[in-house]
Design an enzyme around this catalytic site. Structure first.
Site, PDB file in Angstrom:
ATOM      1  N   ALA A  17       0.775  -1.211   0.210  1.00 59.58           N
ATOM      2  CA  ALA A  17       0.017   0.112  -0.054  1.00 59.58           C
ATOM      3  C   ALA A  17       0.881   1.189  -0.067  1.00 59.58           C
ATOM      4  O   ALA A  17       1.913   1.424   0.721  1.00 59.58           O
ATOM      5  CB  ALA A  17      -0.958   0.042   1.178  1.00 59.58           C
ATOM      6  N   VAL A  31       3.304  -1.718   4.165  1.00 56.53           N
ATOM      7  CA  VAL A  31       3.747  -0.591   3.784  1.00 56.53           C
ATOM      8  C   VAL A  31       4.683  -0.427   2.797  1.00 56.53           C
ATOM      9  O   VAL A  31       5.735  -1.163   2.933  1.00 56.53           O
ATOM     10  CB  VAL A  31       4.147   0.464   5.115  1.00 56.53           C
ATOM     11  CG1 VAL A  31       4.643   1.862   4.727  1.00 56.53           C
ATOM     12  CG2 VAL A  31       3.443   0.326   6.273  1.00 56.53           C
ATOM     13  N   CYS A  32       4.320   0.231   1.500  1.00 57.54           N
ATOM     14  CA  CYS A  32       5.373   0.231   0.633  1.00 57.54           C
ATOM     15  C   CYS A  32       6.754   0.937   0.853  1.00 57.54           C
ATOM     16  O   CYS A  32       7.640   0.176   0.455  1.00 57.54           O
ATOM     17  CB  CYS A  32       4.719   0.799  -0.827  1.00 57.54           C
ATOM     18  SG  CYS A  32       5.775   1.166  -2.078  1.00 57.54           S
ATOM     19  N   PHE A  33       6.852   2.097   1.404  1.00 58.53           N
ATOM     20  CA  PHE A  33       8.002   2.375   1.585  1.00 58.53           C
ATOM     21  C   PHE A  33       8.876   1.973   2.640  1.00 58.53           C
ATOM     22  O   PHE A  33      10.105   2.636   3.128  1.00 58.53           O
ATOM     23  CB  PHE A  33       7.965   3.954   1.584  1.00 58.53           C
ATOM     24  CG  PHE A  33       7.927   4.706   0.388  1.00 58.53           C
ATOM     25  CD1 PHE A  33       8.952   5.517  -0.273  1.00 58.53           C
ATOM     26  CD2 PHE A  33       6.714   4.788  -0.308  1.00 58.53           C
ATOM     27  CE1 PHE A  33       8.595   6.367  -1.426  1.00 58.53           C
ATOM     28  CE2 PHE A  33       6.346   5.287  -1.494  1.00 58.53           C
ATOM     29  CZ  PHE A  33       7.520   6.078  -1.936  1.00 58.53           C
TER      30      PHE A  33
END
Length: 273
Positions: free
Chosen positions: A82, A144-146
């Site tokens: 996401a 969490v993507c980052f």
């Protein structure tokens, strides 16, 4: 050297559903041969949380947190984790798999397209580089993507500065990604489910050592428009293309709205997993 002409679509700030629908429409039109390859820049209004095509929402995404901040959830065509799209420049590249400059390998195609990102950061006097992860990526289940850079994503001082995802559908490559200008990590971590507040706070504090936004590393902050100009020039140089502005007709916008209504605005699509 011959410089190919691509279309440049500056679609401004759209809803999350319209943003995803426009990417899909551009893929369709390029597949039909009615438009050349495309670089698109856009923002999000309201801000949105995009979840990956295969990502689970239940038990991973805090829907109360999404609603509390007035954001909208949308499911992407691309995979990955996401992403909160708020104060950022988002880009899309739409190009045929058969394009002479596009490698068969997804990983190598990332490298080709991400050269535009690298040049964009350089235009802002930011010393960015490509991520080449050692061993396997973290597979701790984070939503969490980052949290982790993937192959050939952009890093600054070892921190992830841009996140990208790619899909290939019926002969067309879509690579789109997030270039954060500013990040509110408090709001970001309200989007995700944690066992308790202590674990959530620990994850939030650790995030600062893993990700960075453009204005975190510049002495003078830049605007959305400044960022857009820098990366437009960066993609022209990095991909060796001339970008010709393209404006959708009302008929084309109607097609985009139809796709949004039938897919990206529906619970059946967005909460499918």
């Amino acid at each position: 050297m011959h410089m190919e002409t691509w279309y440049f679509v500056d679609s401004g700030h759209c809803t999350p559903a319209m943003n995803m629908a426009l990417d899909e429409a551009l893929m369709n039109w390029h597949r039909e041969g009615s438009i050349p390859p495309v670089l698109r820049f856009y923002g999000w209004e309201p801000a949105g949380l995009s979840v990956g095509y295969f990502q689970k929402v239940k038990g991973k995404i805090d829907l109360d947190g999404v609603q509390k901040h007035g954001y909208q959830l949308v499911r992407r065509q691309t995979g990955g984790r996401a992403v909160l799209h708020d104060h950022e420049l988002t880009y899309s590249v739409i190009v045929s798999e058969k394009h002479e400059d596009m490698p068969d390998s997804v990983k190598e195609a990332y490298l080709v397209i991400s050269r535009g990102l690298l040049e964009g950061f350089r235009n802002l006097n930011i010393d960015a580089d490509f991520a080449v992860p050692e061993g396997k990526l973290d597979v701790n289940g984070s939503a969490v993507c980052f949290e982790e850079p993937s192959w050939y994503e952009l890093i600054v001082d070892g921190k992830k500065a841009a996140g990208s995802a790619q899909t290939r559908k019926r002969g067309i490559i879509l690579q789109h990604g997030s270039i954060p200008i500013e990040v509110d990590d408090g709001k970001l971590f309200d989007m995700f489910v944690y066992k308790n507040e202590r674990i959530k706070e620990r994850a939030r504090k650790a995030f600062g050592s893993k990700a960075v936004a453009i204005n975190d590393v510049l002495d003078e902050p830049v605007s959305f428009e400044d960022t857009k100009d820098a990366f437009k020039e960066g993609f022209e140089k990095g991909l060796n293309v001339h970008l010709e502005p393209f404006h959708l007709s009302e008929e084309q916008w109607e097609e985009v709205r139809k796709i949004a209504g039938e897919r990206y605005e529906t619970d059946e699509w967005n909460y499918a997993r």
